[in-house]
Enzyme design. Structure first.
Site, PDB file in Angstrom:
ATOM      1  N   SER A  44      51.757 102.025  16.783  1.00 57.20           N
ATOM      2  CA  SER A  44      50.670 101.596  17.652  1.00 57.20           C
ATOM      3  C   SER A  44      49.367 101.510  16.860  1.00 57.20           C
ATOM      4  O   SER A  44      49.303 100.823  15.841  1.00 57.20           O
ATOM      5  CB  SER A  44      50.558 102.544  18.853  1.00 57.20           C
ATOM      6  OG  SER A  44      49.843 101.953  19.907  1.00 57.20           O
ATOM      7  N   ASP A  68      56.554  99.226  16.533  1.00 66.37           N
ATOM      8  CA  ASP A  68      56.222  98.510  17.762  1.00 66.37           C
ATOM      9  C   ASP A  68      54.766  98.053  17.831  1.00 66.37           C
ATOM     10  O   ASP A  68      54.090  98.259  18.844  1.00 66.37           O
ATOM     11  CB  ASP A  68      56.561  99.373  18.978  1.00 66.37           C
ATOM     12  CG  ASP A  68      56.921  98.515  20.197  1.00 66.37           C
ATOM     13  OD1 ASP A  68      57.816  97.665  20.068  1.00 66.37           O
ATOM     14  OD2 ASP A  68      56.299  98.683  21.257  1.00 66.37           O
ATOM     15  N   HIS A 199      57.639 101.726  23.945  1.00 68.72           N
ATOM     16  CA  HIS A 199      56.678 101.587  22.856  1.00 68.72           C
ATOM     17  C   HIS A 199      56.765 102.759  21.879  1.00 68.72           C
ATOM     18  O   HIS A 199      56.696 102.579  20.667  1.00 68.72           O
ATOM     19  CB  HIS A 199      55.277 101.494  23.474  1.00 68.72           C
ATOM     20  CG  HIS A 199      54.177 101.256  22.504  1.00 68.72           C
ATOM     21  ND1 HIS A 199      54.221 100.270  21.533  1.00 68.72           N
ATOM     22  CD2 HIS A 199      52.970 101.884  22.356  1.00 68.72           C
ATOM     23  CE1 HIS A 199      53.094 100.291  20.837  1.00 68.72           C
ATOM     24  NE2 HIS A 199      52.331 101.257  21.300  1.00 68.72           N
TER      25      HIS A 199
END
Length: 220
Positions: A44, A68, A199
């Site tokens: 992230s 991700d 995620h």
């Protein structure tokens, strides 16, 4: 390592946790503690920070694994509902809670597919009790939201091999984003999709992620 504004790291007064600021803060720490790391892994915002770090300080990143995320993350975030965002949506919600259980209940509702035991551990490490007895998140709120799109130029400049890991149930990276990363990266090792993962792949499917990391290291 805890990025600025995360975990036990200090908070920025301006609330600007852009990858550029984060990478500038991280670089001297890596030079001191991990100047010859075999692999840099970022998920992230950590992944976006790693992209900037690899472009600005290539001597510190010999291999990069992104979990991700691509520079199109902000656009994908805007396209998703709060339910689709999962626990990421909590970052933009309430900051103070009457009890630890109230924080945990909210997190469970945001991630119903995750084990409660794992969520409890995560909330415990990401929360703290205030002097008034209430509870709050340990991370700071992002008050200045940068435009991540400029990081695509950083991808163009990265010489280190890049591997992308995608959560099979996540909408933060699309097929188009993965294709753009493959097109721009000088040395793209490929994208791997982890099924039954959102995620936060390291939370949803940690064993699968461990095997991917081992595979990347073995391929060096």
């Amino acid at each position: 390592m805890d990025l600025p504004g995360h975990g036990h790291s200090a908070w920025r007064e301006d609330g600007d946790y852009s990858p550029q600021h984060n990478a500038a803060a991280l670089a001297p720490v890596l030079r001191d503690l991990a100047s010859s790391a075999d692999l840099v892994v970022g998920m992230s915002l950590g992944g976006l920070t790693a992209i900037r770090l690899a472009a600005a300080a290539p001597e510190l990143v010999s291999e990069l694994l992104l979990i991700d995320v691509t520079p199109s993350a902000l656009q994908r975030h805007a396209e998703m509902t709060a339910e689709q965002q999962g626990t990421v949506a909590l970052m933009h919600g309430d900051r103070e809670f009457p009890s630890f259980q109230a924080m945990l209940d909210l997190t469970i509702a945001a991630a119903p597919h995750r084990e409660v035991k794992a969520l409890r551990r995560g909330v415990f490490h990401n929360s703290r009790r205030l002097d008034n007895g209430n509870w709050t998140w340990r991370y700071d709120a992002i008050r200045t939201v940068p435009d991540f799109a400029g990081l695509w130029d950083d991808v163009d400049a990265i010489s280190a091999p890049i591997t992308l890991v995608r959560g099979g149930s996540s909408g933060f990276v699309t097929d188009e984003d993965a294709a753009e990363l493959a097109r721009r990266a000088t040395h793209f090792r490929g994208a791997q999709v982890v099924e039954n993962s959102g995620h936060s792949v390291q939370s949803d499917q940690p064993r699968a992620l461990i095997e991917i990391v081992r595979g990347v290291l073995d391929a060096r």
